[in-house]
Design an enzyme around this catalytic site. Structure first.
Site, PDB file in Angstrom:
ATOM      1  N   HIS A   1       3.935   5.425  13.500  1.00  0.00           N
ATOM      2  CA  HIS A   1       2.800   5.674  12.598  1.00  0.00           C
ATOM      3  C   HIS A   1       1.462   5.210  13.156  1.00  0.00           C
ATOM      4  O   HIS A   1       0.421   5.516  12.607  1.00  0.00           O
ATOM      5  CB  HIS A   1       3.031   5.020  11.243  1.00  0.00           C
ATOM      6  CG  HIS A   1       2.553   3.589  11.146  1.00  0.00           C
ATOM      7  ND1 HIS A   1       3.008   2.599  11.975  1.00  0.00           N
ATOM      8  CD2 HIS A   1       1.666   3.016  10.319  1.00  0.00           C
ATOM      9  CE1 HIS A   1       2.408   1.468  11.654  1.00  0.00           C
ATOM     10  NE2 HIS A   1       1.586   1.672  10.671  1.00  0.00           N
TER      11      HIS A   1
ATOM     12  N   HIS B   1      -7.952   7.544   6.737  1.00  0.00           N
ATOM     13  CA  HIS B   1      -6.792   6.646   6.653  1.00  0.00           C
ATOM     14  C   HIS B   1      -6.974   5.743   5.451  1.00  0.00           C
ATOM     15  O   HIS B   1      -7.835   4.860   5.456  1.00  0.00           O
ATOM     16  CB  HIS B   1      -6.702   5.815   7.952  1.00  0.00           C
ATOM     17  CG  HIS B   1      -5.540   4.857   7.969  1.00  0.00           C
ATOM     18  ND1 HIS B   1      -5.521   3.719   8.732  1.00  0.00           N
ATOM     19  CD2 HIS B   1      -4.347   4.869   7.322  1.00  0.00           C
ATOM     20  CE1 HIS B   1      -4.378   3.071   8.563  1.00  0.00           C
ATOM     21  NE2 HIS B   1      -3.646   3.754   7.701  1.00  0.00           N
TER      22      HIS B   1
ATOM     23  N   GLY C   1      -0.200  -0.510  15.837  1.00  0.00           N
ATOM     24  CA  GLY C   1       0.344  -1.807  15.473  1.00  0.00           C
ATOM     25  C   GLY C   1      -0.416  -2.918  16.166  1.00  0.00           C
ATOM     26  O   GLY C   1      -0.856  -2.781  17.303  1.00  0.00           O
TER      27      GLY C   1
ATOM     28  N   CYS D   1       0.247   4.718   1.872  1.00  0.00           N
ATOM     29  CA  CYS D   1      -0.855   4.611   2.816  1.00  0.00           C
ATOM     30  C   CYS D   1      -0.586   5.758   3.785  1.00  0.00           C
ATOM     31  O   CYS D   1       0.552   6.017   4.146  1.00  0.00           O
ATOM     32  CB  CYS D   1      -0.781   3.275   3.547  1.00  0.00           C
ATOM     33  SG  CYS D   1      -2.113   3.054   4.707  1.00  0.00           S
TER      34      CYS D   1
ATOM     35  N   ASP E   1       0.846  -1.187   0.000  1.00  0.00           N
ATOM     36  CA  ASP E   1       0.000   0.000   0.000  1.00  0.00           C
ATOM     37  C   ASP E   1       0.882   1.237   0.000  1.00  0.00           C
ATOM     38  O   ASP E   1       1.110   1.871   1.029  1.00  0.00           O
ATOM     39  CB  ASP E   1      -0.939  -0.002   1.202  1.00  0.00           C
ATOM     40  CG  ASP E   1      -2.108   0.954   0.998  1.00  0.00           C
ATOM     41  OD1 ASP E   1      -2.114   1.669  -0.027  1.00  0.00           O
ATOM     42  OD2 ASP E   1      -2.994   0.993   1.864  1.00  0.00           O
TER      43      ASP E   1
ATOM     44  N   SER F   1      -6.629   8.477  18.705  1.00  0.00           N
ATOM     45  CA  SER F   1      -5.585   8.895  17.775  1.00  0.00           C
ATOM     46  C   SER F   1      -4.841  10.064  18.401  1.00  0.00           C
ATOM     47  O   SER F   1      -5.368  10.736  19.286  1.00  0.00           O
ATOM     48  CB  SER F   1      -6.209   9.354  16.460  1.00  0.00           C
ATOM     49  OG  SER F   1      -6.909   8.293  15.860  1.00  0.00           O
TER      50      SER F   1
END
Lengths: 497, 160
Positions: free
Chosen positions: A420, A254, A423, A117, A114, A401
């Site tokens: 990022h 996202h 996970g 992304c 991706d 977030s």
């Protein structure tokens, strides 16, 4: 052959543990090092807190940090951010820079399928109370305006191959020219939504056809569109510069380059497999297949990858405009009342040629960020921000977030990179098992989160418990000084592909 | 057997299965373990395993028979290309497959080629719930050459 399966699993585990537990040496509370050994060209450096060590060691991610350290021309360290987890080729959360002048390579596996992304966050004039009773309708409206899911094609008309050429070359600006958002959005997008060096002739026919079909689609898996509320501010000055205030409603997106990027990656993995033989490169994992940046193969990949990166920026720009329409329609407002303003857009799967200090000289390096975000300090190159470049760290359903800000230290220590996202810490199968007999949707509702999704499996797979604590990941980066926390966002309405 | 759904149909309820597949845990992505005595069986099981991750194959009617051909410089590339071709058909034509027949693998001047007939139908949202969102099959840890006495046994990591 009942134990056929077990045997293989065990073999795989053994393969992992044999090589692993590469020895970790503590540098400071948030930084650990794997010494050079075997064919490693540089040591590994992992940004994690003490409490994360067991979890990180039990995963295959550290092996992959070691594998990446074998890449020809790698400079400094093979890095991993605190959200490190076992991927394919590179670990997720991996950062590696190579020096093209020293035979440095570019690896599609260091970018991922991706390509570009990424995440964008836009602020609004709304307060929580303005949407609280309309969340169900709002999420439904998002679904109506933004296409998603397996093989979904665009809500916007299908673009021609010729038009796609323009998307590949000018990126987000293409979307603005079509009336999706405004010119001001470009200044608030990494690389202004357009990576240089894009060459459509480096992109194959199949990628093109997937691109024409899928521009303006969200995709599925962990991709989402979210309505968030700003829950807490940690860094007042940066929050002011970013236009964030407590209780404010924000929009978060996202997604990436969809099938277009997947196809570019797939096509070039084959090219790279041939290049590995041609240049006689020794690699510990085939998924790390690569070619010198300054070879025809390396150059072609970077040119095609830039096309996919630009496609992704055009995609997020388009989706933001579709989301705006959905919000306006549902809330019965004018654009001025809604006040949707792009805060920033970052990519977290990319390889870029960037100038960095190596010792005392500035060198142009090929920086791979596979599940890592650029985090430039204030007033630097390509960064007009007074307080530093905004860094957007998406949580996952039900988890918060974070908005962070890049720091001087990231430039010195991680080629200007930070984490990022959270996970995974639970496999999808494990998550589904754990979700059995539970109503995840209702559980989320009790937490004040309205969710709509396509397909039940996805929701179970993506339940909050399947992810590491994003809070701990962000705090580790904060502690290590590679990015600072600015604000925390809580999801209230989620559209999940 | 609560995990029966995760097993290949060949594997269901048998003690000893010469070929089959099963999803394997992998933190970030999805793993698909595949085993078979011969190469053609291995490729067929891999395709069946992938198809099952996309939707429940028991709900797929055989309305179409599509010939599929892929090539690869070596067997690993052939396998990845084969699986990515199935993903591509799902994405571009909405095709879901329940069975793969007449699978033939041949050595060519440039490596290997595979020809097969895929049986299935285009997705009907009312009958075919979406399964995993698989982006691509990867080369991670993939080695086909290492065939043991009992056959092939390998794990394919799928990017999701």
């Amino acid at each position: 052959m009942k134990d056929h399966g077990r045997g293989s699993d065990a073999k795989m585990m053994a393969k992992r543990t044999e090589k692993t537990s590469p020895r970790l040496r503590k540098i400071h509370s948030y930084l650990w090092e794997i010494e050079r050994s075997g064919g490693m060209r540089v040591p590994g450096r992992i940004f994690i807190s003490e409490s994360m060590i067991d979890r990180v060691c039990s995963d295959g991610g550290l092996d992959q940090v070691v594998n990446v350290a074998h890449l020809p021309g790698i400079v400094g360290y093979s890095f991993a951010m605190p959200d490190i987890h076992w991927g394919y080729g590179f670990p997720i959360g991996g950062v590696a820079a190579t020096d093209p002048a020293q035979g440095g390579v570019v690896s599609p596996g260091g970018v991922g399928y991706d390509i570009n992304c990424g995440v964008r966050v836009a602020t609004t004039h709304l307060e929580r109370a303005d949407v609280e009773r309309k969340l169900e309708a709002l999420v439904t409206s998002l679904f109506r305006h933004i296409p998603t899911g397996l093989g979904s094609s665009g809500a916007i008309r299908k673009v021609s191959s010729k038009e796609l050429d323009r998307v590949m070359v000018i990126g987000a600006r293409w979307a603005v020219e079509q009336g999706y958002g405004s010119k001001g959005d470009l200044a608030h997008t990494e690389e202004e939504g357009c990576l240089g060096g894009a060459d459509p002739s480096a992109v194959g026919q199949r990628a093109r056809s997937r691109g024409c079909e899928q521009l303006g689609t969200l995709g599925s898996g962990n991709h989402f569109v979210e309505i968030d509320v700003v829950e807490e501010i940690y860094h007042k000055e940066a929050a002011r510069e970013f236009g964030l205030r407590p209780g404010q409603i924000a929009l978060q997106i996202h997604t990436g380059s969809r099938g277009f990027g997947h196809q570019v990656c797939d096509d070039y993995l084959k090219v790279m497999a041939r290049a590995v033989r041609k240049f006689n490169l020794q690699l510990p994992d085939r998924q790390l297949a690569c070619a010198p940046v300054e070879s025809a193969e390396g150059g072609a990949y970077l040119a095609a990858m830039a096309c996919a990166a630009n496609f992704a920026w055009a995609n997020r720009q388009t989706i933001m405009a579709l989301a705006e329409r959905a919000m306006l329609e549902c809330l019965g407002m004018t654009p001025r009342d809604l006040g949707l303003t792009l805060l920033y857009d970052v990519c977290h799967n990319i390889a870029k040629l960037e100038d960095h200090e190596v010792g005392r000289e500035v060198r142009r390096l090929c920086v791979h960020r596979k599940g890592a975000t650029r985090a430039y300090p204030p007033r630097g190159v390509k960064n007009p921000w007074r307080t530093g470049q905004p860094v957007l760290i998406p949580g996952d359903m039900g988890t918060e977030s974070y908005i962070c800000v890049g720091q001087e230290k990231s430039l010195r220590e991680t080629w200007g990179s930070t984490c990022h996202g959270a996970g995974r810490m639970m496999s999808r199968k494990g998550a589904i098992r754990k979700a059995r007999g539970r109503n995840i949707k209702q559980e989320l509702r009790r937490l004040g989160i309205t969710v709509r999704y396509e397909g039940r499996t996805t929701l179970a797979e993506e339940m909050p418990e399947a992810y590491k604590d994003v809070d701990e990941v962000v705090r580790t980066c904060h502690g290590a000084g590679i990015s600072k926390m600015v604000a925390r966002l809580k999801p209230v309405g989620v559209m999940k592909g | 057997m609560s995990d029966a759904k995760g097993m290949g149909r060949e594997a269901k309820g048998m003690g000893r299965d010469p070929e089959g597949f099963e999803p394997v845990d992998h933190t970030a992505d999805l793993g698909l373990r595949v085993w078979a005595e011969g190469l053609e069986g291995l490729f067929r099981q891999a395709a069946l395993g992938l198809s099952q991750l996309l939707t429940d194959p028991a709900r797929i009617r055989v309305a179409r028979r599509l010939p599929i051909e892929v090539t690869g410089a070596d067997l690993e590339e052939l396998l990845v290309s084969w699986l990515n071709e199935i993903l591509y058909r799902a994405e571009s034509e909405g095709m879901l497959f329940a069975e793969f027949q007449d699978l033939r693998i041949e050595e060519t001047a440039g490596g290997y080629s595979l020809a097969a007939v895929a049986l299935g139908e285009p997705r009907d949202e009312s009958r075919h719930p979406l399964g995993a969102a698989v982006k691509a099959a990867t080369y991670h840890g993939l080695e086909i050459e290492s065939r043991s006495e009992s056959g092939y046994d390998l794990t394919i990591i799928l990017d999701t």
